[in-house]
Scaffold this motif. Structure first.
Motif, PDB file in Angstrom:
ATOM      1  N   ALA A  29       0.640  -1.151   0.067  1.00 30.71           N
ATOM      2  CA  ALA A  29      -0.292  -0.004  -0.067  1.00 30.71           C
ATOM      3  C   ALA A  29       1.198   1.287  -0.247  1.00 30.71           C
ATOM      4  O   ALA A  29       2.099   1.375   0.371  1.00 30.71           O
ATOM      5  CB  ALA A  29      -1.048   0.599   0.950  1.00 30.71           C
ATOM      6  N   ILE A  30       0.580   2.379  -0.573  1.00 28.94           N
ATOM      7  CA  ILE A  30       1.229   3.816  -0.635  1.00 28.94           C
ATOM      8  C   ILE A  30       0.354   4.917  -0.915  1.00 28.94           C
ATOM      9  O   ILE A  30      -0.959   4.614  -1.355  1.00 28.94           O
ATOM     10  CB  ILE A  30       2.210   4.008  -2.135  1.00 28.94           C
ATOM     11  CG1 ILE A  30       2.914   3.228  -2.959  1.00 28.94           C
ATOM     12  CG2 ILE A  30       2.868   4.889  -2.386  1.00 28.94           C
ATOM     13  CD1 ILE A  30       3.225   2.723  -3.705  1.00 28.94           C
ATOM     14  N   GLY A  31       0.693   5.826   0.333  1.00 25.92           N
ATOM     15  CA  GLY A  31      -0.365   6.587  -0.075  1.00 25.92           C
ATOM     16  C   GLY A  31       0.230   7.810   0.508  1.00 25.92           C
ATOM     17  O   GLY A  31       2.176   8.338   0.732  1.00 25.92           O
ATOM     18  N   CYS A  32      -0.453   8.741  -0.245  1.00 19.07           N
ATOM     19  CA  CYS A  32       0.218  10.498  -0.548  1.00 19.07           C
ATOM     20  C   CYS A  32      -0.218  11.657   0.665  1.00 19.07           C
ATOM     21  O   CYS A  32      -2.135  11.165   0.650  1.00 19.07           O
ATOM     22  CB  CYS A  32       0.694  10.790  -1.764  1.00 19.07           C
ATOM     23  SG  CYS A  32       1.672   9.798  -2.753  1.00 19.07           S
ATOM     24  N   PHE A  33       0.093  11.834   1.224  1.00 18.53           N
ATOM     25  CA  PHE A  33      -0.405  13.566   2.119  1.00 18.53           C
ATOM     26  C   PHE A  33       0.212  14.491   2.094  1.00 18.53           C
ATOM     27  O   PHE A  33       1.553  15.048   1.074  1.00 18.53           O
ATOM     28  CB  PHE A  33      -0.282  12.690   3.509  1.00 18.53           C
ATOM     29  CG  PHE A  33       0.751  12.624   4.055  1.00 18.53           C
ATOM     30  CD1 PHE A  33       1.361  13.596   5.102  1.00 18.53           C
ATOM     31  CD2 PHE A  33       2.067  11.547   3.538  1.00 18.53           C
ATOM     32  CE1 PHE A  33       2.359  13.303   5.221  1.00 18.53           C
ATOM     33  CE2 PHE A  33       2.455  11.300   4.464  1.00 18.53           C
ATOM     34  CZ  PHE A  33       3.128  12.262   5.302  1.00 18.53           C
ATOM     35  N   ASP A  34      -0.392  15.837   2.293  1.00 17.89           N
ATOM     36  CA  ASP A  34      -0.371  16.782   2.352  1.00 17.89           C
ATOM     37  C   ASP A  34       0.177  17.691   3.956  1.00 17.89           C
ATOM     38  O   ASP A  34      -1.135  18.200   4.439  1.00 17.89           O
ATOM     39  CB  ASP A  34      -1.171  17.899   1.059  1.00 17.89           C
ATOM     40  CG  ASP A  34      -0.315  19.182   1.352  1.00 17.89           C
ATOM     41  OD1 ASP A  34       0.646  19.934   1.994  1.00 17.89           O
ATOM     42  OD2 ASP A  34      -0.806  19.880   0.299  1.00 17.89           O
ATOM     43  N   PRO A  35       1.369  17.262   3.893  1.00 16.53           N
ATOM     44  CA  PRO A  35       1.251  17.812   5.672  1.00 16.53           C
ATOM     45  C   PRO A  35       0.551  18.832   6.122  1.00 16.53           C
ATOM     46  O   PRO A  35       0.058  19.927   6.911  1.00 16.53           O
ATOM     47  CB  PRO A  35       2.744  17.774   5.743  1.00 16.53           C
ATOM     48  CG  PRO A  35       3.707  16.604   5.057  1.00 16.53           C
ATOM     49  CD  PRO A  35       2.388  17.253   3.152  1.00 16.53           C
ATOM     50  N   GLN A  36       1.233  20.044   4.967  1.00 21.18           N
ATOM     51  CA  GLN A  36       0.433  21.531   4.846  1.00 21.18           C
ATOM     52  C   GLN A  36      -1.302  21.649   5.942  1.00 21.18           C
ATOM     53  O   GLN A  36      -1.992  22.541   6.071  1.00 21.18           O
ATOM     54  CB  GLN A  36       0.688  22.197   3.587  1.00 21.18           C
ATOM     55  CG  GLN A  36       1.693  22.782   3.273  1.00 21.18           C
ATOM     56  CD  GLN A  36       3.073  23.824   2.254  1.00 21.18           C
ATOM     57  OE1 GLN A  36       1.482  24.369   1.445  1.00 21.18           O
ATOM     58  NE2 GLN A  36       3.557  23.918   1.804  1.00 21.18           N
ATOM     59  N   HIS A  37      -1.821  20.186   4.994  1.00 20.80           N
ATOM     60  CA  HIS A  37      -3.112  20.410   5.702  1.00 20.80           C
ATOM     61  C   HIS A  37      -3.485  19.245   7.310  1.00 20.80           C
ATOM     62  O   HIS A  37      -4.417  19.199   6.786  1.00 20.80           O
ATOM     63  CB  HIS A  37      -4.391  19.420   4.457  1.00 20.80           C
ATOM     64  CG  HIS A  37      -4.185  20.751   2.881  1.00 20.80           C
ATOM     65  ND1 HIS A  37      -3.737  21.149   2.381  1.00 20.80           N
ATOM     66  CD2 HIS A  37      -5.502  21.606   2.615  1.00 20.80           C
ATOM     67  CE1 HIS A  37      -4.081  21.848   1.247  1.00 20.80           C
ATOM     68  NE2 HIS A  37      -4.932  22.395   1.277  1.00 20.80           N
ATOM     69  N   TYR A  38      -2.832  19.411   7.539  1.00 20.72           N
ATOM     70  CA  TYR A  38      -2.976  18.445   8.566  1.00 20.72           C
ATOM     71  C   TYR A  38      -3.296  19.593   9.993  1.00 20.72           C
ATOM     72  O   TYR A  38      -2.940  20.325  10.238  1.00 20.72           O
ATOM     73  CB  TYR A  38      -1.717  17.897   9.309  1.00 20.72           C
ATOM     74  CG  TYR A  38      -1.425  17.557  10.598  1.00 20.72           C
ATOM     75  CD1 TYR A  38      -2.214  16.146  10.769  1.00 20.72           C
ATOM     76  CD2 TYR A  38      -1.648  18.238  11.935  1.00 20.72           C
ATOM     77  CE1 TYR A  38      -1.976  15.280  12.235  1.00 20.72           C
ATOM     78  CE2 TYR A  38      -1.293  17.895  12.629  1.00 20.72           C
ATOM     79  CZ  TYR A  38      -1.831  16.331  13.464  1.00 20.72           C
ATOM     80  OH  TYR A  38      -2.416  15.625  14.272  1.00 20.72           O
ATOM     81  N   ARG A  39      -4.080  18.953  10.358  1.00 18.08           N
ATOM     82  CA  ARG A  39      -4.501  19.480  11.524  1.00 18.08           C
ATOM     83  C   ARG A  39      -5.209  18.540  13.108  1.00 18.08           C
ATOM     84  O   ARG A  39      -6.044  17.526  13.044  1.00 18.08           O
ATOM     85  CB  ARG A  39      -6.797  19.373  11.146  1.00 18.08           C
ATOM     86  CG  ARG A  39      -6.230  20.985   9.943  1.00 18.08           C
ATOM     87  CD  ARG A  39      -7.654  21.222   9.852  1.00 18.08           C
ATOM     88  NE  ARG A  39      -8.818  20.260  10.083  1.00 18.08           N
ATOM     89  CZ  ARG A  39      -9.062  20.040   8.865  1.00 18.08           C
ATOM     90  NH1 ARG A  39      -8.096  20.303   7.645  1.00 18.08           N
ATOM     91  NH2 ARG A  39     -10.059  19.345   8.730  1.00 18.08           N
ATOM     92  N   ASP A  40      -5.188  18.533  13.736  1.00 13.50           N
ATOM     93  CA  ASP A  40      -5.228  17.783  15.271  1.00 13.50           C
ATOM     94  C   ASP A  40      -6.311  17.664  15.481  1.00 13.50           C
ATOM     95  O   ASP A  40      -6.552  16.340  16.036  1.00 13.50           O
ATOM     96  CB  ASP A  40      -4.843  18.520  16.128  1.00 13.50           C
ATOM     97  CG  ASP A  40      -3.225  19.140  16.488  1.00 13.50           C
ATOM     98  OD1 ASP A  40      -2.974  17.779  15.700  1.00 13.50           O
ATOM     99  OD2 ASP A  40      -2.559  19.636  17.579  1.00 13.50           O
ATOM    100  N   ALA A  41      -7.639  18.010  14.689  1.00 10.46           N
ATOM    101  CA  ALA A  41      -9.125  18.029  14.848  1.00 10.46           C
ATOM    102  C   ALA A  41      -8.910  16.677  14.212  1.00 10.46           C
ATOM    103  O   ALA A  41     -10.157  15.524  13.971  1.00 10.46           O
ATOM    104  CB  ALA A  41      -9.840  18.804  13.892  1.00 10.46           C
ATOM    105  N   LEU A  42      -8.818  16.692  12.743  1.00  3.04           N
ATOM    106  CA  LEU A  42      -8.338  15.410  11.686  1.00  3.04           C
ATOM    107  C   LEU A  42      -8.230  13.742  12.564  1.00  3.04           C
ATOM    108  O   LEU A  42      -9.007  12.863  12.735  1.00  3.04           O
ATOM    109  CB  LEU A  42      -7.708  15.436  10.932  1.00  3.04           C
ATOM    110  CG  LEU A  42      -7.769  15.968   9.714  1.00  3.04           C
ATOM    111  CD1 LEU A  42      -6.584  15.881   9.175  1.00  3.04           C
ATOM    112  CD2 LEU A  42      -9.162  15.741   8.863  1.00  3.04           C
ATOM    113  N   ALA A  43      -7.521  13.662  13.268  1.00  8.07           N
ATOM    114  CA  ALA A  43      -7.022  13.064  14.419  1.00  8.07           C
ATOM    115  C   ALA A  43      -8.020  12.520  15.306  1.00  8.07           C
ATOM    116  O   ALA A  43      -8.383  11.210  15.042  1.00  8.07           O
ATOM    117  CB  ALA A  43      -5.744  12.229  14.782  1.00  8.07           C
ATOM    118  N   GLU A  44      -8.984  13.264  15.812  1.00  7.31           N
ATOM    119  CA  GLU A  44     -10.318  12.626  16.488  1.00  7.31           C
ATOM    120  C   GLU A  44     -11.312  12.480  15.941  1.00  7.31           C
ATOM    121  O   GLU A  44     -11.718  11.605  16.270  1.00  7.31           O
ATOM    122  CB  GLU A  44     -10.504  14.175  17.316  1.00  7.31           C
ATOM    123  CG  GLU A  44     -11.889  14.058  18.684  1.00  7.31           C
ATOM    124  CD  GLU A  44     -11.778  15.223  18.965  1.00  7.31           C
ATOM    125  OE1 GLU A  44     -12.795  15.446  20.198  1.00  7.31           O
ATOM    126  OE2 GLU A  44     -11.370  16.296  18.787  1.00  7.31           O
TER     127      GLU A  44
END
Length: 241
Positions: A29-44
């Motif tokens: 499996a390969i995933g791509c992500f954009d750290p600039q769009h990270y928000r702590d609320a996503l984890a919750e």
């Protein structure tokens, strides 16, 4: 090794750009992500709580943690293990479900997970090309003279070839750590051959680690050559635990 061709359902929010699976064995499996769009609320929102040690970490580390746990959860669901959240042992190695052999790696914006139920030591790694000066500065402890000659026969720049070698040895280390729990030096294994057309390689241990992994043991590797980065995977049969 084949580039994953099955896209997983898109994830809203702009943080996860893509997640793809390839249903071979081992599964990749390969995933791509954009750290600039990270928000702590996503984890919750996704039910993946950040460990205390990461709650004050830089955004890059928190983004890598969340993106990797989300991809691992999707991979484990393919094995019938729902809502799995990857944790770490005291030595920081990942704790995979019973009966699953797996490996995880990440670099800037890219994640890779390989997993199987086979009795295989497995290690996976992803690396962006090291700079030319870094390749020459690290050559002395990364490779021996024969390996350096081999790298110079490959149809890519020396720094890209050195990155391939580094990544192969990282995958080897990740494959052997759960079996041995012993540190390795780069010179404890040597690159023997590279089949560029098939994107395969062979590594050989130069040091005896155990009766199951003596000096001279050869290990098969595959790689995926991509623009600006390489993904490598090492597998080797092991005795049932």
């Amino acid at each position: 090794m084949h580039f994953p061709d099955q896209p997983l359902p898109p994830v809203a929010g702009g943080f996860i750009l893509s997640q793809r699976l390839h249903h071979n064995d081992p599964l990749l499996a390969i995933g791509c992500f954009d750290p600039q769009h990270y928000r702590d609320a996503l984890a919750e929102a996704w039910g993946i709580r950040l460990p205390e040690r990461l709650q004050r970490a830089v955004v890059k580390r928190r983004a890598e943690y969340l993106a990797s746990r989300l991809l691992v959860r999707a991979v484990m669901a393919e094995f019938g293990i729902a809502d799995f959240i990857l944790t770490n042992a005291p030595d920081r190695s990942p704790r995979w479900p019973e009966g699953i052999q797996a490996s995880l790696s990440h670099t800037t914006g890219t994640l890779v997970v390989a997993a199987t139920r086979q009795n295989l030591a497995i290690g996976v790694d992803v690396e962006r090309w090291m700079a030319e000066n870094t390749a020459h500065e690290t050559a002395g402890y990364l490779m021996n003279a024969r390996e350096q000659q081999l790298l110079r026969t490959l149809p890519v720049s020396f720094n890209a070839a050195a990155t391939l070698l580094f990544s192969l040895k990282e995958s080897l280390y990740k494959a052997l750590w759960p079996q041995l729990h012993q540190p390795m030096e780069f010179t404890d294994a040597a690159l023997v051959t590279v089949d560029w057309s098939q994107q395969r390689a062979l590594l050989r241990l130069t040091r005896t680690f155990s009766t199951d992994f003596p000096a001279g043991t050869t290990l098969q590797a595959t790689f995926l050559w991509q623009p600006h980065q390489v993904i490598t995977q090492v597998t080797h049969p092991v005795k049932p635990g």
